[in-house]
Design an enzyme around this catalytic site. Sequence first.
Site, mmCIF file in Angstrom:
data_model
loop_
_atom_site.group_PDB
_atom_site.id
_atom_site.type_symbol
_atom_site.label_atom_id
_atom_site.label_comp_id
_atom_site.label_asym_id
_atom_site.label_seq_id
_atom_site.Cartn_x
_atom_site.Cartn_y
_atom_site.Cartn_z
ATOM 1 N N ASP A 1 56.601 16.890 1.836
ATOM 2 C CA ASP A 1 57.108 17.919 0.918
ATOM 3 C C ASP A 1 57.317 19.265 1.610
ATOM 4 O O ASP A 1 57.178 20.316 0.992
ATOM 5 C CB ASP A 1 56.165 18.100 -0.289
ATOM 6 C CG ASP A 1 55.830 16.769 -0.930
ATOM 7 O OD1 ASP A 1 56.760 16.023 -1.214
ATOM 8 O OD2 ASP A 1 54.630 16.484 -1.127
ATOM 9 N N GLU A 2 57.655 19.232 2.888
ATOM 10 C CA GLU A 2 57.858 20.484 3.627
ATOM 11 C C GLU A 2 59.253 21.058 3.406
ATOM 12 O O GLU A 2 59.541 22.178 3.835
ATOM 13 C CB GLU A 2 57.649 20.260 5.138
ATOM 14 C CG GLU A 2 56.236 19.877 5.542
ATOM 15 C CD GLU A 2 56.029 18.371 5.584
ATOM 16 O OE1 GLU A 2 56.947 17.640 5.154
ATOM 17 O OE2 GLU A 2 54.961 17.924 6.024
ATOM 18 N N LYS B 1 62.254 18.892 3.880
ATOM 19 C CA LYS B 1 63.117 18.215 4.870
ATOM 20 C C LYS B 1 64.541 18.014 4.350
ATOM 21 O O LYS B 1 65.501 18.152 5.091
ATOM 22 C CB LYS B 1 62.526 16.839 5.230
ATOM 23 C CG LYS B 1 61.222 16.929 6.005
ATOM 24 C CD LYS B 1 60.679 15.557 6.354
ATOM 25 C CE LYS B 1 60.112 14.818 5.178
ATOM 26 N NZ LYS B 1 58.932 15.402 4.552
ATOM 27 N N LYS C 1 66.597 19.648 2.424
ATOM 28 C CA LYS C 1 67.516 20.770 2.570
ATOM 29 C C LYS C 1 67.955 20.938 4.025
ATOM 30 O O LYS C 1 69.130 21.143 4.318
ATOM 31 C CB LYS C 1 66.829 22.053 2.092
ATOM 32 C CG LYS C 1 67.623 23.281 2.456
ATOM 33 C CD LYS C 1 66.884 24.560 2.302
ATOM 34 C CE LYS C 1 67.603 25.619 3.124
ATOM 35 N NZ LYS C 1 67.323 26.963 2.712
ATOM 36 N N GLY D 1 60.664 12.018 -1.700
ATOM 37 C CA GLY D 1 61.489 12.766 -2.638
ATOM 38 C C GLY D 1 62.081 13.955 -1.904
ATOM 39 O O GLY D 1 61.374 14.893 -1.569
ATOM 40 N N HIS D 2 63.363 13.876 -1.596
ATOM 41 C CA HIS D 2 64.004 14.954 -0.845
ATOM 42 C C HIS D 2 64.925 15.740 -1.775
ATOM 43 O O HIS D 2 65.885 15.200 -2.312
ATOM 44 C CB HIS D 2 64.762 14.373 0.353
ATOM 45 C CG HIS D 2 63.836 13.773 1.379
ATOM 46 N ND1 HIS D 2 64.252 12.960 2.392
ATOM 47 C CD2 HIS D 2 62.503 13.901 1.529
ATOM 48 C CE1 HIS D 2 63.203 12.596 3.130
ATOM 49 N NE2 HIS D 2 62.134 13.161 2.619
ATOM 50 N N GLN E 1 57.967 11.667 4.173
ATOM 51 C CA GLN E 1 56.542 12.012 4.115
ATOM 52 C C GLN E 1 56.213 13.016 5.241
ATOM 53 O O GLN E 1 57.083 13.766 5.641
ATOM 54 C CB GLN E 1 55.648 10.777 4.175
ATOM 55 C CG GLN E 1 55.668 9.921 2.916
ATOM 56 C CD GLN E 1 56.765 8.884 2.910
ATOM 57 O OE1 GLN E 1 57.015 8.223 3.898
ATOM 58 N NE2 GLN E 1 57.410 8.718 1.782
ATOM 59 N N THR F 1 56.938 11.967 -8.405
ATOM 60 C CA THR F 1 55.933 11.621 -9.418
ATOM 61 C C THR F 1 55.688 12.750 -10.422
ATOM 62 O O THR F 1 55.071 12.518 -11.461
ATOM 63 C CB THR F 1 54.588 11.319 -8.738
ATOM 64 O OG1 THR F 1 54.193 12.483 -8.009
ATOM 65 C CG2 THR F 1 54.682 10.137 -7.789
ATOM 66 N N ARG G 1 50.932 19.518 -6.783
ATOM 67 C CA ARG G 1 50.470 19.419 -5.392
ATOM 68 C C ARG G 1 49.294 20.352 -5.179
ATOM 69 O O ARG G 1 49.228 21.426 -5.780
ATOM 70 C CB ARG G 1 51.600 19.798 -4.426
ATOM 71 C CG ARG G 1 52.781 18.873 -4.529
ATOM 72 C CD ARG G 1 53.880 19.255 -3.530
ATOM 73 N NE ARG G 1 55.060 18.437 -3.752
ATOM 74 C CZ ARG G 1 56.321 18.894 -3.783
ATOM 75 N NH1 ARG G 1 56.567 20.175 -3.591
ATOM 76 N NH2 ARG G 1 57.318 18.074 -3.995
ATOM 77 N N LYS H 1 59.971 27.834 3.061
ATOM 78 C CA LYS H 1 59.287 28.464 1.924
ATOM 79 C C LYS H 1 58.499 29.723 2.304
ATOM 80 O O LYS H 1 57.459 30.006 1.708
ATOM 81 C CB LYS H 1 58.389 27.444 1.225
ATOM 82 C CG LYS H 1 59.206 26.334 0.527
ATOM 83 C CD LYS H 1 58.338 25.453 -0.324
ATOM 84 C CE LYS H 1 58.981 25.125 -1.639
ATOM 85 N NZ LYS H 1 58.171 24.307 -2.522
ATOM 86 N N LEU H 2 58.995 30.443 3.305
ATOM 87 C CA LEU H 2 58.345 31.707 3.664
ATOM 88 C C LEU H 2 58.361 32.652 2.460
ATOM 89 O O LEU H 2 57.420 33.418 2.233
ATOM 90 C CB LEU H 2 59.069 32.355 4.858
ATOM 91 C CG LEU H 2 58.438 33.626 5.383
ATOM 92 C CD1 LEU H 2 57.088 33.339 6.040
ATOM 93 C CD2 LEU H 2 59.346 34.346 6.379
HETATM 94 P P1 IMP Z 1 52.212 5.613 -0.994
HETATM 95 O O1 IMP Z 1 53.148 6.061 0.074
HETATM 96 O O2 IMP Z 1 52.854 5.533 -2.353
HETATM 97 O O3 IMP Z 1 51.458 4.379 -0.610
HETATM 98 O O4 IMP Z 1 51.082 6.774 -1.154
HETATM 99 C C1 IMP Z 1 50.136 7.039 -0.138
HETATM 100 C C2 IMP Z 1 49.875 8.540 -0.005
HETATM 101 O O5 IMP Z 1 51.041 9.166 0.505
HETATM 102 C C3 IMP Z 1 49.572 9.253 -1.330
HETATM 103 O O6 IMP Z 1 48.646 10.305 -1.074
HETATM 104 C C4 IMP Z 1 50.908 9.842 -1.732
HETATM 105 O O7 IMP Z 1 50.767 10.966 -2.565
HETATM 106 C C5 IMP Z 1 51.445 10.224 -0.366
HETATM 107 N N1 IMP Z 1 52.911 10.286 -0.338
HETATM 108 C C6 IMP Z 1 53.791 9.257 -0.314
HETATM 109 N N2 IMP Z 1 55.048 9.716 -0.252
HETATM 110 C C7 IMP Z 1 54.980 11.051 -0.221
HETATM 111 C C8 IMP Z 1 55.964 12.099 -0.118
HETATM 112 O O8 IMP Z 1 57.169 11.883 -0.021
HETATM 113 N N3 IMP Z 1 55.475 13.371 -0.101
HETATM 114 C C9 IMP Z 1 54.150 13.646 -0.149
HETATM 115 N N4 IMP Z 1 53.199 12.720 -0.234
HETATM 116 C C10 IMP Z 1 53.607 11.421 -0.269
#
Ligand code: IMP
Length: 441
Positions: free
Chosen positions: A15-16, A18, A20, A42-43, A226, A303, A307, A333-334
Amino acid sequence: MPKKNIVVVGTQWGDEGKGKVIDWLTDRVGCVVRFQGGHNAGHTLVINGKKTILRLIPSGILREGVPCVIGNGVVLSPVALTQEIEELESTGVDVKSQLVVSASCSVILPSHIALDQARERAKGKNAIGTTGRGIGPTYEDKVARRGIHVCDLLDKDRFWSKLEPLVEYHNFLLTNYYNEEPVSAKESFDEINKAFEKFGSLVADSASVIEAVKNKGESILFEGAQGTFLDIDLGTYPYVTSSNTTAGAASVGTGMGPLNIESVLGITKAYTTRVGAGPFVTELHDETGMRLAEKGNEFGSVTGRPRRCGWFDALILRRSARMNSLSGLCLTKLDVLDGFDTVKICVAYKLNGETFTEMPMDSDLLEQCEPVYEEMPGWDVTAGIQNIDNLPEAAKNYLVRVEELVGVPISLLSTGPGRTEIAVLNDPFSEETAVNAAGEI
Ligand code: IMP
């Protein structure tokens, strides 16, 4: 000779921002490739004020004519892919002319999703906090060599002959071990076949597609999903995802040899966030944490979960820089830090009365660490600034300090969600020696 092929990875827990940055870089490349993860990602992209969230399709899809490849390292939900294609098509994007799906992607089945959720329920308070999308069980089956690949979907008999025993095995676990309802193999078969009709024509030997782009002399952008500390091997195990999220995975997840990767851009939030469970040394449980969450709109784009938020942690970033061979940072996000009287950076950890400047890899130890902060003066406004010279002095000092502590120059600075809210400090494709945020070499 400018650098050609670039990997973009998240350097923290995902969620940094990416999406954009990848969209921004896509202007300069011949194709964009996803190499791991699935629709757990989720981008978010904001173009002309319009927000699009991509989960599976590479973030280059919103630039017309740029081929976007879902590489073999990705676990693919046929249903989620179909939905995403339809959503994009309804907004006028010609997905089919751009998208390629690797024949070797592992397929996520409904029973993988059921298992993922059953396991989380069974773990109770020790749950990982997965996205519940079946990602982990699908990777497990891949490694156990019983998984289904996209190429299996091309032949219905072959698909059924692999699906039936696999769902039977999943159902044995679901009913006997987890006390849950079984999943119908026939319904799974029908559901996946129906979804496959939508994208079957896009399936290809994706490594050859990428090779052809390379042979034309065009650049390849490898899009990580991720973040570094969710990496199954290098992350905060067991609170991780089930794929390798670090730069090395760009090679195995696409079929391009490692010498094709010339540059690694680490997308880094100016503070830190994490979704799900696991250690997070700089987490703030106070009003400051809430302020970061609200201002940064820190809710999962897939989801919707809030966060966890905290200050910037230089120790995790230093380790991330090493593990990914980062050539540059993109600080995002500065602007969320705008308006604070002071801002903090974690420069060391305290554990059992001792001070460390190296992050421990053992999650249990990391959990017990206390942050040691350096406090710096805050600034008024950076939102929307596109030229580094226009930054307030205090913000510039923050950037310089981040670079010093991490040991990597900042290439790009993102100061808002829009496509144009970005400042270029060092061109990520350039071979020239980078300057720091103060303009010094
Ligand atoms: P999974 O990838 O659904 O198995 O989840 C494993 C861990 O990775 C959990 O803590 C999720 O919240 C985290 N996670 C999976 N995808 C993302 C993402 O795109 N951004 C942030 N955390 C993620």
